[in-house]
Design a protein around this motif. Sequence first.
Motif, PDB file in Angstrom:
ATOM      1  N   SER A 238       0.622  -3.038  -5.387  1.00  0.00           N
ATOM      2  CA  SER A 238       1.215  -4.371  -5.542  1.00  0.00           C
ATOM      3  C   SER A 238       1.207  -4.855  -6.989  1.00  0.00           C
ATOM      4  CB  SER A 238       0.513  -5.387  -4.632  1.00  0.00           C
ATOM      5  OG  SER A 238      -0.855  -5.469  -4.938  1.00  0.00           O
ATOM      6  N   GLU A 239       0.316  -4.339  -7.813  1.00  0.00           N
ATOM      7  CA  GLU A 239       0.286  -4.746  -9.225  1.00  0.00           C
ATOM      8  C   GLU A 239       0.659  -3.596 -10.159  1.00  0.00           C
ATOM      9  OE1 GLU A 239      -2.933  -7.213 -10.440  1.00  0.00           O
ATOM     10  OE2 GLU A 239      -3.149  -8.077  -8.437  1.00  0.00           O
TER      11      GLU A 239
ATOM     12  N   LYS B 192       0.831  -1.204   0.000  1.00  0.00           N
ATOM     13  CA  LYS B 192       0.000   0.000   0.000  1.00  0.00           C
ATOM     14  C   LYS B 192       0.866   1.256   0.000  1.00  0.00           C
ATOM     15  CE  LYS B 192      -3.704  -2.455   1.234  1.00  0.00           C
ATOM     16  NZ  LYS B 192      -4.899  -2.659   0.629  1.00  0.00           N
TER      17      LYS B 192
ATOM     18  N   VAL C 227      -2.123   1.041 -10.718  1.00  0.00           N
ATOM     19  CA  VAL C 227      -2.331   1.300  -9.291  1.00  0.00           C
ATOM     20  C   VAL C 227      -3.830   1.362  -9.020  1.00  0.00           C
ATOM     21  CG1 VAL C 227      -1.966   2.974  -7.431  1.00  0.00           C
ATOM     22  CG2 VAL C 227      -0.157   2.557  -9.111  1.00  0.00           C
ATOM     23  N   ASN C 228      -4.269   0.682  -7.961  1.00  0.00           N
ATOM     24  CA  ASN C 228      -5.676   0.677  -7.582  1.00  0.00           C
ATOM     25  C   ASN C 228      -5.911   1.632  -6.413  1.00  0.00           C
ATOM     26  OD1 ASN C 228      -8.417  -0.204  -7.541  1.00  0.00           O
ATOM     27  ND2 ASN C 228      -7.936  -1.497  -5.793  1.00  0.00           N
TER      28      ASN C 228
ATOM     29  N   GLU D  60       3.059   2.833   2.676  1.00  0.00           N
ATOM     30  CA  GLU D  60       2.265   2.881   3.908  1.00  0.00           C
ATOM     31  C   GLU D  60       3.118   2.589   5.137  1.00  0.00           C
ATOM     32  OE1 GLU D  60      -1.863   0.993   5.652  1.00  0.00           O
ATOM     33  OE2 GLU D  60      -0.594  -0.265   4.402  1.00  0.00           O
TER      34      GLU D  60
ATOM     35  N   ASP E 180      -3.299   0.675  -3.610  1.00  0.00           N
ATOM     36  CA  ASP E 180      -2.631  -0.619  -3.662  1.00  0.00           C
ATOM     37  C   ASP E 180      -1.689  -0.584  -4.865  1.00  0.00           C
ATOM     38  OD1 ASP E 180      -1.822  -3.249  -3.932  1.00  0.00           O
ATOM     39  OD2 ASP E 180      -3.839  -4.080  -3.783  1.00  0.00           O
TER      40      ASP E 180
ATOM     41  N   GLU F 214      -7.834   2.654  -3.367  1.00  0.00           N
ATOM     42  CA  GLU F 214      -8.729   1.953  -2.454  1.00  0.00           C
ATOM     43  C   GLU F 214      -9.583   2.899  -1.620  1.00  0.00           C
ATOM     44  OE1 GLU F 214      -6.211  -0.703  -0.259  1.00  0.00           O
ATOM     45  OE2 GLU F 214      -6.395  -2.218  -1.840  1.00  0.00           O
TER      46      GLU F 214
END
Length: 89
Positions: free
Chosen positions: A51-52, A2, A28-29, A80, A49, A31
Motif C-alpha cells: 500500500s505504500e 497485500k 514494500v513491507n 492477494e 503490504d 509482513e
Amino acid sequence: MKAVITVVGKDRSGIIAEVSMLLYRGGVNIEDISQTIMQDLFTMIMMADISEATMPFEELKDALDKLGERLGVEIRIQLEDIFNSMHRI
C-alpha cells in the motif's frame, strides 16, 4: 493492499537478501515469510503490504522479474485478492 510473492529456483547464497532489499527500496513491507530448501531447490513465499510502495505494481513486477533472471530463480508477485480468487475451491 497485500501481495503474495513467490520465489523458486536452485538454492544459492543471497536470494533472500536480494529480494528483501529490492522490496525495501520499493517501499514494500514484508509482513510474513516462509522459506525452505528441499535438496537444492529453494522455495519462498512472502506476504507483503504494497500500500505504500514507491513504484507502480507493474514496475515492481518487472523489477522482480529482472532480479529473478539475474539470480537464476523465478519470482512471481500477485495481488492477494487475485491469489485468493485463483485458489478458491
